[in-house]
Design a protein around this motif. Structure first.
Motif, mmCIF file in Angstrom:
data_model
loop_
_atom_site.group_PDB
_atom_site.id
_atom_site.type_symbol
_atom_site.label_atom_id
_atom_site.label_comp_id
_atom_site.label_asym_id
_atom_site.label_seq_id
_atom_site.Cartn_x
_atom_site.Cartn_y
_atom_site.Cartn_z
ATOM 1 N N ALA A 165 0.937 -1.049 0.069
ATOM 2 C CA ALA A 165 -0.011 -0.041 -0.053
ATOM 3 C C ALA A 165 0.951 1.243 0.117
ATOM 4 O O ALA A 165 0.588 2.051 -0.763
ATOM 5 N N GLY A 166 2.002 1.092 0.801
ATOM 6 C CA GLY A 166 2.791 2.516 0.861
ATOM 7 C C GLY A 166 3.509 2.417 -0.694
ATOM 8 O O GLY A 166 3.785 3.597 -0.955
ATOM 9 N N ALA A 167 3.877 1.641 -1.045
ATOM 10 C CA ALA A 167 4.788 1.682 -2.382
ATOM 11 C C ALA A 167 3.947 2.273 -3.515
ATOM 12 O O ALA A 167 4.187 3.171 -4.153
ATOM 13 N N ALA A 168 2.661 1.740 -3.518
ATOM 14 C CA ALA A 168 1.593 2.298 -4.428
ATOM 15 C C ALA A 168 1.373 3.596 -4.095
ATOM 16 O O ALA A 168 1.097 4.324 -5.323
ATOM 17 N N THR A 169 0.788 3.946 -3.040
ATOM 18 C CA THR A 169 0.547 5.314 -2.648
ATOM 19 C C THR A 169 1.873 6.385 -3.153
ATOM 20 O O THR A 169 1.545 7.363 -3.634
ATOM 21 N N SER A 170 2.934 6.101 -2.612
ATOM 22 C CA SER A 170 4.159 6.799 -3.013
ATOM 23 C C SER A 170 4.409 7.004 -4.629
ATOM 24 O O SER A 170 4.641 8.197 -4.982
ATOM 25 N N ALA A 171 4.170 5.912 -5.232
ATOM 26 C CA ALA A 171 4.265 5.976 -6.787
ATOM 27 C C ALA A 171 3.058 6.839 -7.196
ATOM 28 O O ALA A 171 3.610 7.889 -8.165
ATOM 29 N N ALA A 172 1.842 7.151 -6.971
ATOM 30 C CA ALA A 172 0.764 7.781 -7.237
ATOM 31 C C ALA A 172 1.244 9.115 -6.982
ATOM 32 O O ALA A 172 0.959 10.044 -7.622
ATOM 33 N N LEU A 173 1.549 9.331 -5.740
ATOM 34 C CA LEU A 173 2.053 10.793 -5.130
ATOM 35 C C LEU A 173 2.997 11.232 -6.029
ATOM 36 O O LEU A 173 2.892 12.578 -6.026
ATOM 37 N N SER A 174 4.017 10.646 -6.175
ATOM 38 C CA SER A 174 5.189 11.129 -6.826
ATOM 39 C C SER A 174 4.603 11.630 -8.395
ATOM 40 O O SER A 174 5.496 12.719 -8.773
ATOM 41 N N SER A 175 3.843 10.789 -8.853
ATOM 42 C CA SER A 175 3.480 11.257 -10.226
ATOM 43 C C SER A 175 2.677 12.608 -10.068
ATOM 44 O O SER A 175 2.867 13.474 -11.021
ATOM 45 N N LEU A 176 2.028 12.937 -9.033
ATOM 46 C CA LEU A 176 1.397 13.956 -8.812
ATOM 47 C C LEU A 176 2.321 15.342 -8.743
ATOM 48 O O LEU A 176 1.843 16.342 -9.191
ATOM 49 N N VAL A 177 3.073 15.060 -7.816
ATOM 50 C CA VAL A 177 4.521 15.877 -7.692
ATOM 51 C C VAL A 177 4.805 16.443 -8.948
ATOM 52 O O VAL A 177 4.998 17.644 -9.108
ATOM 53 N N THR A 178 5.280 15.342 -9.643
ATOM 54 C CA THR A 178 5.548 15.603 -10.985
ATOM 55 C C THR A 178 4.887 16.676 -12.068
ATOM 56 O O THR A 178 5.306 17.567 -12.512
ATOM 57 N N ALA A 179 3.647 16.201 -11.923
ATOM 58 C CA ALA A 179 2.518 16.787 -12.750
ATOM 59 C C ALA A 179 2.554 18.388 -12.390
ATOM 60 O O ALA A 179 2.179 19.205 -13.164
ATOM 61 N N ILE A 180 2.633 18.611 -11.083
ATOM 62 C CA ILE A 180 2.427 19.920 -10.586
ATOM 63 C C ILE A 180 3.556 20.783 -10.849
ATOM 64 O O ILE A 180 3.643 21.988 -11.265
ATOM 65 N N MET A 181 4.738 19.957 -10.845
ATOM 66 C CA MET A 181 6.105 20.978 -10.924
ATOM 67 C C MET A 181 6.562 21.092 -12.396
ATOM 68 O O MET A 181 7.079 22.285 -12.803
ATOM 69 N N ILE A 182 6.293 20.223 -13.437
ATOM 70 C CA ILE A 182 6.638 20.516 -14.527
ATOM 71 C C ILE A 182 6.227 21.506 -15.453
ATOM 72 O O ILE A 182 7.145 22.259 -15.833
#
Length: 346
Positions: A165-182
């Motif tokens: 659950a932690g790995a899946a959540t981390s991957a999803a949130l990392s994608s959101l961080v990248t989407a906001i920053m790019i």
């Protein structure tokens, strides 16, 4: 009655490990070496005279002394962050009874990162205080979400389910961080190094903001350690011994999130420190959390500081951020631990 008496006997049999004094002395020596190395080593190696001038002669104004003074704040910040992550890892492992629990593995770091990046991009935050409160909110929400997901289905929150659950959540949130920053060049420039974890931007103002969180977190860790020892025997046994397991889990988990969120807010998502430090301590001193928690703080400070020094030396004229170094060391160790323990609960 027999079960309760047996559990009380197990708790009363916990005593100071024979090698505790030796281990403590060795750790203090290692800590001193790490501090000295952090002040002296880098792209510019300082002499002992330059180090003394930077430490004890504030009236001297030169490039060398200014470098030493910058390294002083960086070293102090590195020690504090390492201690916070060490205690956070110890508490999370105790609460979840998961031997490979760590803020980075459970996605808590990434949740804190997402909220900080959102604050910068949409709310124009810029101060350490603002970073910390947003990071704490993100870390807390992510921790609750991961535990909720990991608790679904038969068997409740097992170690393997929490990790997945932690790995899946981390991957999803990392994608959101990248989407906001790019699409936002200013946000990306400001936090491109922060994203991988760094103590290089340490300031005394940030240290002053961070220190109360560390002090409160370590104190709560000390206070809850005996009850957490009882919790390791199982919820039923702990309840029979008078431990309010729900309240204990809440405060211990909140403290772990507090320490992790505050660290992430100012240094970025530095992973694996809690995992490494706690396992080293438990391997040497045993499972008694009265010793595991304070010694995890000490070993966490040592591991993070020496990783920071190593990143400076590897990078040559530049530097490799400490989050990259700890990930490089921690990832293979996590694999080994998972293979050896077969993700058993504590």
């Amino acid at each position: 009655m027999n079960s309760s008496s047996s559990s009380k006997n197990k708790l009363s049999s916990l005593h100071t490990p024979r090698n505790f004094t030796t281990v403590l002395v060795i750790c203090m020596i290692l800590l001193g070496i790490c501090i000295f190395a952090s002040l002296v080593l880098g792209s510019r190696v300082m002499s002992v005279k330059e180090l003394i001038d930077g430490l004890f002669h504030p009236d001297i104004d030169s490039f060398e002394t200014s470098v030493v003074r910058k390294r002083i704040s960086r070293t102090v910040f590195s020690l504090l962050c390492g201690a916070a992550l060490g205690v956070s890892g110890a508490l999370m492992q105790a609460v979840t009874r998961n031997p490979i629990a760590d803020p980075s593995i459970l996605g808590v770091n990434t949740g804190a990162s997402l909220f900080v990046v959102c604050g910068i991009a949409f709310l124009n935050i810029s101060t350490a205080n603002q970073y910390i409160w947003l990071a704490l909110a993100g870390a807390a929400i992510t921790a609750v979400f991961v535990f909720g997901i990991g608790s679904m289905g038969r068997g409740g929150a097992t170690p393997i389910k929490l990790v997945l659950a932690g790995a899946a959540t981390s991957a999803a949130l990392s994608s959101l961080v990248t989407a906001i920053m790019i699409p936002r060049a200013d946000v990306m420039d400001q936090f491109r190094f922060w994203q991988v974890g760094s103590v290089g931007s340490a300031t005394w103002n940030g240290i002053a903001t961070f220190s109360p969180f560390l002090i409160v977190g370590i104190l709560i860790g000390f206070i809850t350690a005996p009850a957490l020892n009882a919790l390791a025997l199982g919820d039923d046994v702990a309840t029979g011994l008078g431990v309010r397991t729900g309240v204990l889990r809440f405060f211990a988990a909140l403290t772990g999130v507090l320490l992790c969120g505050a660290t992430t807010a100012l240094a970025g998502p530095i992973g694996f420190i809690g995992l490494l430090s706690t396992h080293v301590v438990r391997l040497i001193l045993g499972p008694d959390l009265r010793f595991v928690i304070p010694m995890s703080a000490l070993t966490g400070a040592i591991i993070l500081t020496i990783s920071d020094v190593g990143g400076r030396l590897i990078g040559g004229t530049g530097e490799v951020e400490v989050g990259v170094v700890t990930a490089f060391i921690g990832a293979p160790i996590l694999i080994i631990l998972a293979m050896k323990s077969k993700v058993r609960s504590l």
